[in-house]
Design a protein around this motif. Structure first.
Motif, PDB file in Angstrom:
ATOM      1  N   MET A 287       0.820  -1.192   0.000  1.00  0.00           N
ATOM      2  CA  MET A 287       0.000   0.000   0.000  1.00  0.00           C
ATOM      3  C   MET A 287       0.869   1.264   0.000  1.00  0.00           C
ATOM      4  SD  MET A 287      -3.194   1.103   0.012  1.00  0.00           S
ATOM      5  CE  MET A 287      -4.025  -0.406   0.363  1.00  0.00           C
ATOM      6  N   ALA A 288       1.884   1.291   0.822  1.00  0.00           N
ATOM      7  CA  ALA A 288       2.756   2.472   0.887  1.00  0.00           C
ATOM      8  C   ALA A 288       3.441   2.709  -0.458  1.00  0.00           C
ATOM      9  CB  ALA A 288       3.783   2.314   1.999  1.00  0.00           C
ATOM     10  N   ARG A 289       3.835   1.644  -1.119  1.00  0.00           N
ATOM     11  CA  ARG A 289       4.482   1.777  -2.430  1.00  0.00           C
ATOM     12  C   ARG A 289       3.526   2.419  -3.438  1.00  0.00           C
ATOM     13  NH1 ARG A 289       7.695  -3.228  -4.432  1.00  0.00           N
ATOM     14  NH2 ARG A 289       8.863  -2.515  -2.643  1.00  0.00           N
ATOM     15  N   ARG A 290       2.256   2.057  -3.342  1.00  0.00           N
ATOM     16  CA  ARG A 290       1.251   2.639  -4.241  1.00  0.00           C
ATOM     17  C   ARG A 290       1.145   4.149  -4.003  1.00  0.00           C
ATOM     18  NH1 ARG A 290      -4.385   3.287  -3.435  1.00  0.00           N
ATOM     19  NH2 ARG A 290      -5.388   3.659  -5.404  1.00  0.00           N
ATOM     20  N   TYR A 291       1.167   4.558  -2.748  1.00  0.00           N
ATOM     21  CA  TYR A 291       1.117   5.980  -2.431  1.00  0.00           C
ATOM     22  C   TYR A 291       2.347   6.712  -2.960  1.00  0.00           C
ATOM     23  CZ  TYR A 291      -2.636   4.948   0.958  1.00  0.00           C
ATOM     24  OH  TYR A 291      -3.792   4.556   1.574  1.00  0.00           O
ATOM     25  N   VAL A 292       3.498   6.114  -2.795  1.00  0.00           N
ATOM     26  CA  VAL A 292       4.731   6.742  -3.287  1.00  0.00           C
ATOM     27  C   VAL A 292       4.652   6.922  -4.804  1.00  0.00           C
ATOM     28  CG1 VAL A 292       7.212   6.415  -3.604  1.00  0.00           C
ATOM     29  CG2 VAL A 292       6.169   5.982  -1.373  1.00  0.00           C
ATOM     30  N   LYS A 293       4.195   5.906  -5.492  1.00  0.00           N
ATOM     31  CA  LYS A 293       4.061   6.008  -6.947  1.00  0.00           C
ATOM     32  C   LYS A 293       3.059   7.084  -7.341  1.00  0.00           C
ATOM     33  CE  LYS A 293       5.234   1.340  -8.428  1.00  0.00           C
ATOM     34  NZ  LYS A 293       4.718   0.156  -9.120  1.00  0.00           N
ATOM     35  N   ALA A 294       1.948   7.151  -6.624  1.00  0.00           N
ATOM     36  CA  ALA A 294       0.891   8.099  -6.970  1.00  0.00           C
ATOM     37  C   ALA A 294       1.285   9.544  -6.689  1.00  0.00           C
ATOM     38  CB  ALA A 294      -0.385   7.758  -6.201  1.00  0.00           C
ATOM     39  N   LEU A 295       2.151   9.763  -5.711  1.00  0.00           N
ATOM     40  CA  LEU A 295       2.483  11.129  -5.322  1.00  0.00           C
ATOM     41  C   LEU A 295       3.859  11.607  -5.771  1.00  0.00           C
ATOM     42  CD1 LEU A 295       0.967  11.029  -1.743  1.00  0.00           C
ATOM     43  CD2 LEU A 295       0.033  12.158  -3.769  1.00  0.00           C
TER      44      LEU A 295
ATOM     45  N   PRO B 124      -5.755  -0.740   4.894  1.00  0.00           N
ATOM     46  CA  PRO B 124      -5.483  -0.547   6.312  1.00  0.00           C
ATOM     47  C   PRO B 124      -4.429   0.529   6.576  1.00  0.00           C
ATOM     48  CG  PRO B 124      -4.233  -2.413   5.567  1.00  0.00           C
ATOM     49  CD  PRO B 124      -5.029  -1.898   4.371  1.00  0.00           C
ATOM     50  N   LEU B 125      -4.026   1.271   5.550  1.00  0.00           N
ATOM     51  CA  LEU B 125      -3.002   2.304   5.721  1.00  0.00           C
ATOM     52  C   LEU B 125      -3.532   3.622   5.176  1.00  0.00           C
ATOM     53  CD1 LEU B 125      -0.047   2.881   6.557  1.00  0.00           C
ATOM     54  CD2 LEU B 125       0.634   2.244   4.256  1.00  0.00           C
ATOM     55  N   PRO B 126      -4.382   4.296   5.963  1.00  0.00           N
ATOM     56  CA  PRO B 126      -4.927   5.563   5.474  1.00  0.00           C
ATOM     57  C   PRO B 126      -3.836   6.615   5.338  1.00  0.00           C
ATOM     58  CG  PRO B 126      -5.569   5.201   7.754  1.00  0.00           C
ATOM     59  CD  PRO B 126      -4.849   3.969   7.297  1.00  0.00           C
ATOM     60  N   LEU B 127      -4.053   7.521   4.423  1.00  0.00           N
ATOM     61  CA  LEU B 127      -3.061   8.530   4.084  1.00  0.00           C
ATOM     62  C   LEU B 127      -3.564   9.908   4.507  1.00  0.00           C
ATOM     63  CD1 LEU B 127      -0.395   8.986   2.508  1.00  0.00           C
ATOM     64  CD2 LEU B 127      -1.772   9.231   0.457  1.00  0.00           C
ATOM     65  N   SER B 128      -2.665  10.717   5.051  1.00  0.00           N
ATOM     66  CA  SER B 128      -2.978  12.098   5.415  1.00  0.00           C
ATOM     67  C   SER B 128      -1.963  13.006   4.746  1.00  0.00           C
ATOM     68  CB  SER B 128      -2.883  12.301   6.922  1.00  0.00           C
ATOM     69  OG  SER B 128      -3.820  11.509   7.588  1.00  0.00           O
TER      70      SER B 128
END
Length: 59
Positions: free
Chosen positions: A1-9, A40-44
């Motif tokens: 999940m964290a990797r997806r956020y890094v890619k998206a941002l 399970p890893l919400p982002l702020s």
């Protein structure tokens, strides 16, 4: 999940702040972050912290 956020941002971050492409700025907004945030890893999104706030957050 964290990797997806890094890619998206990461692309909008670098396009906005390195290549000065303001068209990517909407992808660094609270609305976009809320859209891609998942359990399970919400982002702020935090735009700024004082040094005291940062120290407290790291404790």
């Amino acid at each position: 999940m964290a990797r997806r956020y890094v890619k998206a941002l990461s692309v909008p971050f670098f396009e906005t702040y390195v290549t000065q492409q303001s068209s990517y700025l909407p992808y660094l907004s609270t609305d976009y972050v809320n859209t891609i945030s998942q359990q399970p890893l919400p982002l702020s999104l935090i735009k700024s912290l004082t040094s005291e706030q940062l120290q407290q957050a790291l404790k």
